[in-house]
Design a protein around this motif. Structure first.
Motif, PDB file in Angstrom:
ATOM      1  N   UNK A   1     -22.606  26.614 -35.673  1.00 41.21           N
ATOM      2  CA  UNK A   1     -23.970  26.526 -36.195  1.00 41.21           C
ATOM      3  C   UNK A   1     -24.641  25.239 -35.737  1.00 41.21           C
ATOM      4  N   UNK A   2     -23.874  24.153 -35.730  1.00 39.40           N
ATOM      5  CA  UNK A   2     -24.431  22.887 -35.262  1.00 39.40           C
ATOM      6  C   UNK A   2     -24.776  22.948 -33.774  1.00 39.40           C
ATOM      7  N   UNK A   3     -23.927  23.606 -33.002  1.00 36.50           N
ATOM      8  CA  UNK A   3     -24.217  23.766 -31.567  1.00 36.50           C
ATOM      9  C   UNK A   3     -25.494  24.569 -31.362  1.00 36.50           C
TER      10      UNK A   3
ATOM     11  N   UNK B   1     -35.142  23.314 -39.591  1.00 35.75           N
ATOM     12  CA  UNK B   1     -36.401  23.271 -38.845  1.00 35.75           C
ATOM     13  C   UNK B   1     -36.311  24.026 -37.519  1.00 35.75           C
ATOM     14  N   UNK B   2     -35.136  24.061 -36.928  1.00 38.50           N
ATOM     15  CA  UNK B   2     -35.006  24.615 -35.582  1.00 38.50           C
ATOM     16  C   UNK B   2     -35.270  26.117 -35.496  1.00 38.50           C
ATOM     17  N   UNK B   3     -35.203  26.830 -36.632  1.00 36.84           N
ATOM     18  CA  UNK B   3     -35.285  28.297 -36.587  1.00 36.84           C
ATOM     19  C   UNK B   3     -36.702  28.837 -36.736  1.00 36.84           C
ATOM     20  N   UNK B   4     -37.683  27.979 -36.901  1.00 30.68           N
ATOM     21  CA  UNK B   4     -39.062  28.421 -36.846  1.00 30.68           C
ATOM     22  C   UNK B   4     -39.660  28.816 -38.178  1.00 30.68           C
ATOM     23  N   UNK B   5     -41.003  28.883 -38.181  1.00 36.47           N
ATOM     24  CA  UNK B   5     -41.726  29.131 -39.419  1.00 36.47           C
ATOM     25  C   UNK B   5     -41.566  30.554 -39.936  1.00 36.47           C
ATOM     26  N   UNK B   6     -41.422  31.517 -39.050  1.00 37.17           N
ATOM     27  CA  UNK B   6     -41.266  32.908 -39.504  1.00 37.17           C
ATOM     28  C   UNK B   6     -39.974  33.055 -40.298  1.00 37.17           C
ATOM     29  N   UNK B   7     -38.885  32.496 -39.771  1.00 37.69           N
ATOM     30  CA  UNK B   7     -37.620  32.543 -40.509  1.00 37.69           C
ATOM     31  C   UNK B   7     -37.698  31.732 -41.796  1.00 37.69           C
ATOM     32  N   UNK B   8     -38.452  30.623 -41.768  1.00 31.31           N
ATOM     33  CA  UNK B   8     -38.633  29.848 -42.999  1.00 31.31           C
ATOM     34  C   UNK B   8     -39.336  30.694 -44.058  1.00 31.31           C
TER      35      UNK B   8
END
Length: 898
Positions: free
Chosen positions: A152-154, A281-288
């Motif tokens: 997950x970190x990668x 934060x890396x997964x984007x606003x839609x996923x948020x």
């Protein structure tokens, strides 16, 4: 699919198949382009195709499993690929060819690689089954505690690096390490912790009521992600679902009820892990937004568990009641977990997440509760995406910090649009990213791109002198606000937001079109370019060619460009071009290649000859000013969107082609003047002189008819069609299309896109030039002009006009000199090889002209280029070449039959 994409895909396919030789990529590219349709044909039914492939497959279970896996990952174009594979499996010839190709490639790879053997060290003792099970558990715990967080970190690091590379000035924020280092914060099971000690009494030894109450207590813990005393969670490997271990001594009836409830705990674990991971934060606003909606539903779920716990403390909750109360929630949790797993497996972000949610919503059409749940999630997840969409289609601005939107912006300088060969700003500044397009916006993707592009121009223009459209307008300094701007909301009725996008599109296209047509006078600009590049102003070119004749005869390295610019300015002021308000934008350009070389280099792009032509040694013959001369034109933003470097290059090729024909015509006219002067001598009675005179007239007729055809039968009608189309154009893309179509049709009908015709025409022009040079050298050797001018009686002297005695003396000298020169010429022609030279010129010209007419006849028939047949009618107006052309056609058909 664009033409360049077809070229790329065909070449890549041939490279993957290791295909060498044969017909080459051009044949397949032409075949694909002829069979392409303007309709979208990617929506196909893959069920029958999937069944058919499974029948042909040696391992149908593996194929179906792989198909389901890819389908769960929401892989784009999966169904069209399966449909294509099913069609290939039916064609035995293609199957045989692919098998042979695979065999050859495997042999090559086997020869290229070396085999490596590995030996397993022998063991001295055998492991028991108990030791093997303990080792398996230990490995599972280690994998769960180290490998999964590391992967997950990668993933997060990879997403961060990709974003920071695109946006170095706006790096993504990062959570502190303690967020990931403290597993108790994520709300899921902590599998690494060990129990405080073994229970004093095994649950199987307890009475059934006590067992039930203990299990209810354990289930309430397990339902919120905490291990119980007799129910413990197993470590999760990768993206597997959570499994549990129940005390084996438990009563079977109770164990059965427990196993019915445990899937809810597994769903909760999946959802908790998903919301925790995708909140980064890396997964984007839609996923948020999706995880926020899931947390809202999970809050309701936790309230339910709290209420059950309250009943349990009051002694009013049995295992049967727990199962009864939890059943309505089970379906909701199952759907949430399934969506979370699908998004996780597909590594979905932005538009791909919305596509998956939209497809799930439609798949649950018969289940109203499930569809309502998916609709709620899709509406919540689409809010940030639609906010980006609204800014793009209403204002032409992209604010996409996590690279989720379907339109991607690239940094390109508008000032370089004049230097680049391709019109990169319009085509490449903003591009569509296919995997980011939500499936419910697929049909509107091009309109969304074009709408936003229009807004950007107005802002930049005022500071320095709706998407695409509004973007252009905004860069020109105009604040554009769509009057019909409304909030875009997700709905299963696609027509609702389709209408909003279409209104924005039509408004944006009208704003930009009116701006270019009225304020920037696009048609007047194009008409100005036509005056010069397509030789619309005849008197200007007569003045210009008279003024620059001596200068352009020099080698290109000896020409002084400022002098040419001054002569151009003088010609503009002395002609009707002086009334053109844009005449000051016309400039001189000396090209590094002659027009034929330039055209052949352009036509060789993406062909077998491209590398050979590019790597060919430059000719040792220095270019003259005439061969290198061309016009250039200054076009400023935003007109440079239409009159870009690619369009100007096409104008230059047309101009250089016509300009060289004009030059050859002037040379032949000069020979005609010289021949008129030589007629007074006995030379005109020679047979070869009459032949040369007739040949010169044939050449002049050829060049003049070619010019007439190009200017009055190709360019003028095509120009009028373009002007008519521009008046009815509804957006800037139509203007671009009509303008490029005009230039392409002119190039094609002027024989500039066919290498065969171009080479023959080039040879004909070369024969004409060499013939004129030969005749001029012959005329100069006689010095007729100089002698006759010297003996002219109409000379003026400082002493006034000649007297009667001087006039008589001059007449006698002229008579004697003319007699001497005529005798000298007759003597020269009788001992020279001029007759053979003229005969050779005649033969070469006739052969090449017949070859050109024959090729034109073939292309006009085979390729339906009916406009080219007008050249045949003009050059063979009296049927002089008809018989020989028919004979050549018969010979060609006989060869083809043989």
């Amino acid at each position: 699919m664009s033409e360049f994409r077809i070229h790329h895909d065909v070449n890549e396919l041939l490279s993957l198949l290791h295909v060498r030789g044969g017909d080459g990529a051009e044949v397949f590219i032409d075949l694909l382009q002829k069979n392409r349709t303007p309709y979208i044909t990617t929506t196909v039914s893959a069920h029958s195709a999937k069944v058919k492939i499974a029948e042909y497959s040696k391992t149908p279970e593996d194929f179906l499993r792989k198909y389901d896996e890819l389908k769960s990952k929401n892989v784009r174009n999966l169904d069209p690929l399966v449909y294509l594979l099913s069609k290939l499996s039916e064609d035995k010839e293609i199957l045989q060819c692919l098998q042979q190709n695979a065999k050859e490639r495997s042999e090559v790879s086997a020869n290229a690689t070396t085999s490596t053997t590995f030996a397993i060290p022998p063991t001295s003792t055998k492991m028991s089954m108990q030791e093997l099970e303990e080792l398996r558990k230990k490995l599972g715990n280690v994998t769960a505690s180290s490998n999964v967080p590391q992967s997950a970190e990668i993933t997060r690091k990879m997403l961060r690096d990709r974003h920071n590379k695109k946006n170095p000035t706006q790096p993504n924020p990062v959570f502190p390490n303690w967020v990931y280092d403290r597993p108790a914060l994520n709300g899921d099971f902590i599998t690494g912790a060990t129990a405080a000690g073994d229970p004093a009494v095994a649950i199987g030894t307890m009475p059934l009521p006590a067992q039930e109450q203990a299990l209810v207590d354990d289930l309430l813990f397990v339902l919120v992600g905490v291990d119980g005393r007799d129910i413990t969670a197993q470590p999760v490997l990768g993206r597997q679902n959570r499994s549990f271990i129940v005390d084996p001594t438990l009563d079977m009836s109770i164990k059965e009820l427990v196993n019915r409830v445990l899937p809810v705990a597994s769903y909760y674990s999946t959802i908790a892990r998903f919301t925790e991971e995708k909140s980064s934060f890396e997964y984007g606003q839609v996923n948020h937004a999706l995880t926020a909606a899931m947390r809202t539903l999970m809050k309701e779920y936790l309230i339910l568990v709290t209420q059950l716990e309250h009943l349990h403390r009051q002694g009013m909750l049995s295992l049967q009641k727990l199962w009864f109360y939890i059943q309505p929630t089970m379906r909701t949790m199952e759907i949430l977990a399934f969506i979370a797993s699908s998004v996780d497996k597909g590594d979905c972000m932005g538009g791909s997440t919305l596509s998956l949610l939209h497809d799930r919503t439609f798949n649950y059409t018969g289940d109203s509760q499930a569809q309502e749940l998916c609709l709620y999630l899709t509406k919540a997840a689409s809010v940030p995406y639609f906010e980006i969409l609204e800014k793009w289609i209403y204002r032409g601005i992209i604010k996409d910090p996590y690279s989720e939107f379907m339109v991607e912006e690239h940094e390109l300088q508008k000032e370089k649009i004049q230097e680049d060969y391709n019109d990169k700003y319009w085509d490449q500044r903003y591009t569509i990213v296919q995997h980011r397009i939500p499936s419910f916006l697929q049909k509107m993707a091009d309109k969304i791109l074009s709408t936003g592009k229009t807004c950007l121009s107005w802002f930049f223009f005022s500071s320095s002198s709706i998407g695409k459209y509004l973007n252009v307008v905004r860069e020109c300094g105009r604040d554009v606000t769509c009057p019909d701007a409304k909030e875009v909301l997700y709905t299963l009725k696609e027509r609702a937001y389709v209408e909003q996008i279409e209104k924005s599109y039509y408004y944006a296209s009208k704003v930009l079109l009116d701006f270019l047509m009225e304020e920037k006078e696009l048609v007047a600009r194009l008409r100005s370019i036509k005056h010069y590049f397509l030789m619309d102003k005849g008197d200007f070119f007569v003045h210009f060619m008279d003024l620059t004749e001596e200068e352009l005869k020099k080698p290109v390295d000896d020409i002084v460009p400022p002098r040419l610019e001054a002569l151009l300015e003088l010609a503009l002021r002395m002609s009707t071009a002086n009334t053109d308000p844009f005449k000051d934008d016309l400039k001189i350009d000396l090209m590094p290649h002659d027009v034929i070389t330039q055209l052949l280099r352009v036509l060789a792009i993406e062909t077998k000859q491209e590398k050979a032509i590019i790597n060919a040694d430059p000719t040792e013959v220095a270019l003259s000013g005439l061969e290198a001369f061309s016009f250039d034109y200054i076009v400023k933003w935003p007109l440079s969107l239409i009159i870009n470097r690619k369009a100007l290059t096409r104008y230059q090729m047309l101009f250089r082609h016509i300009f060289y024909c004009k030059h050859v015509e002037r040379l032949l006219c000069n020979v005609w003047i010289s021949n008129k002067t030589a007629k007074q001598h006995a030379l005109h009675r020679a047979k070869w002189f009459a032949t040369a005179f007739a040949l010169r007239q044939r050449m002049l007729n050829f060049v003049q008819n070619i010019q007439y055809y190009m200017m009055f039968e190709v360019m003028e009608p095509t120009w009028h069609i373009m002007e008519k189309n521009l008046k009815s154009a509804s957006n800037i893309d139509d203007v671009l299309c009509h303008h490029i179509s005009f230039l392409d049709n002119c190039l094609k009908d002027c024989m500039l896109t066919n290498p065969e015709l171009l080479k023959i025409f080039s040879k004909l022009m070369s024969v004409c030039v060499m013939f004129t040079n030969c005749m001029q050298r012959f005329t100069r050797s006689m010095k007729l002009d100089r002698e006759l001018n010297r003996l002219s009686l109409e000379h003026g002297t400082m002493e006034g006009p000649p007297t009667q005695s001087e006039r008589t003396e001059e007449q006698e000298k002229k008579r004697l000199t003319s007699k001497f020169l005529a005798e000298h010429v007759d003597t020269l022609q009788s001992y020279s090889c001029f007759e053979a030279t003229v005969s050779k010129f005649d033969s070469n010209f006739s052969t090449l002209l017949l070859d050109l007419l024959d090729k034109l006849s073939v292309y006009s028939t085979n390729d339906c280029e009916h406009s080219m047949i007008n050249i045949i009618y003009r050059l063979d107006f009296n049927g002089f070449y008809t018989e020989r052309l028919e004979r050549m056609a018969i010979e060609r058909s006989q060869k083809a039959a043989a």
